[in-house]
Design a protein around this motif. Structure first.
Motif, PDB file in Angstrom:
ATOM      1  N   LEU A 197       0.797  -1.226   0.000  1.00 26.18           N
ATOM      2  CA  LEU A 197       0.000   0.000   0.000  1.00 26.18           C
ATOM      3  C   LEU A 197       0.827   1.272   0.000  1.00 26.18           C
ATOM      4  N   ALA A 198       1.775   1.375   0.943  1.00 21.47           N
ATOM      5  CA  ALA A 198       2.506   2.628   1.120  1.00 21.47           C
ATOM      6  C   ALA A 198       3.966   2.354   1.426  1.00 21.47           C
ATOM      7  N   TRP A 199       4.778   3.324   1.057  1.00 20.02           N
ATOM      8  CA  TRP A 199       6.211   3.247   1.275  1.00 20.02           C
ATOM      9  C   TRP A 199       6.629   4.442   2.123  1.00 20.02           C
ATOM     10  N   TYR A 200       7.431   4.165   3.129  1.00 15.23           N
ATOM     11  CA  TYR A 200       7.971   5.201   4.007  1.00 15.23           C
ATOM     12  C   TYR A 200       9.485   5.218   3.791  1.00 15.23           C
ATOM     13  N   PRO A 201       9.989   6.160   2.985  1.00 15.44           N
ATOM     14  CA  PRO A 201      11.423   6.181   2.677  1.00 15.44           C
ATOM     15  C   PRO A 201      12.271   6.546   3.890  1.00 15.44           C
ATOM     16  N   ALA A 202      13.556   6.301   3.787  1.00 12.67           N
ATOM     17  CA  ALA A 202      14.489   6.598   4.882  1.00 12.67           C
ATOM     18  C   ALA A 202      14.316   8.043   5.320  1.00 12.67           C
ATOM     19  N   GLY A 203      14.300   8.239   6.630  1.00 10.13           N
ATOM     20  CA  GLY A 203      14.116   9.572   7.185  1.00 10.13           C
ATOM     21  C   GLY A 203      12.650   9.929   7.414  1.00 10.13           C
TER      22      GLY A 203
END
Length: 188
Positions: free
Chosen positions: A167-173
């Protein structure tokens, strides 16, 4: 005798009222159809980046403790996949702890979210306590490579629906508080 105070309803006024009632219920359906056909989609205020196009990870084999990871579990549960960058150390472990805390905040619904860590386990101080809530696995085909951060001592996350759709991606930081808010919206 006729009562002069009695209102007479003609068939014409009855039909008019019926048409008005039908229009009240039909108007939102017509409006939604027009908006959909014009290509407009509501934009939620999610903190993660939507994965477009959405994709299924049902065929992605993850070895978790010698067993393949079951994306589709016996009961509907989401999976938060933690993807560390090279050399997961202190900062990475802190973010993993905040991700774990986001799950704990779900209270009685915490069991509806599984934590999966794909990569070499961190060796920083305090990592043993944090990693007890994660299932550590490996992805031999490196199917999550496009979401894995390149920076050292960082971590990204992918939220996977119970039907194995990413569903969703949470990139580094990313902001762990934003992740917590998203989880509280999705898991009720």
């Amino acid at each position: 005798m006729t009562d002069s105070n009695a209102k007479s309803t003609t068939p014409r006024s009855g039909r008019f009222k019926l048409v008005l009632i039908m229009l009240v219920f039909l108007a939102p359906i017509v409006a939604a159809g027009i908006l959909t056909l014009s290509g407009w989609q509501p934009q939620g205020k999610g903190n993660g980046q939507p994965i477009v196009p959405q994709r299924s990870v049902a065929d992605v084999r993850v070895d978790a403790g010698g067993k393949p990871w079951a994306w589709r579990d016996s009961e509907p549960r989401l999976t938060l996949v933690a993807l560390p960058g090279p050399g997961c150390a202190e900062r990475c472990v802190q973010t993993l702890a905040l991700m774990r805390n986001a799950r704990i905040v779900l209270n009685r619904n915490a069991d509806r979210l599984r934590l999966l860590y794909i990569g070499a386990p961190p060796v920083a101080a305090g990592s043993d306590a944090v990693m007890t809530d994660y299932v550590v696995g490996t992805d031999p085909a490196d199917a999550f490579a496009e979401f894995r951060p390149r920076e050292a001592d960082s971590v990204a996350a992918v939220l996977v629906e119970s039907n194995a759709t990413a569903l969703a991606w949470y990139p580094a930081g990313f902001d762990p508080n934003g992740l917590r808010k998203d989880l509280q919206k999705v898991i009720r």
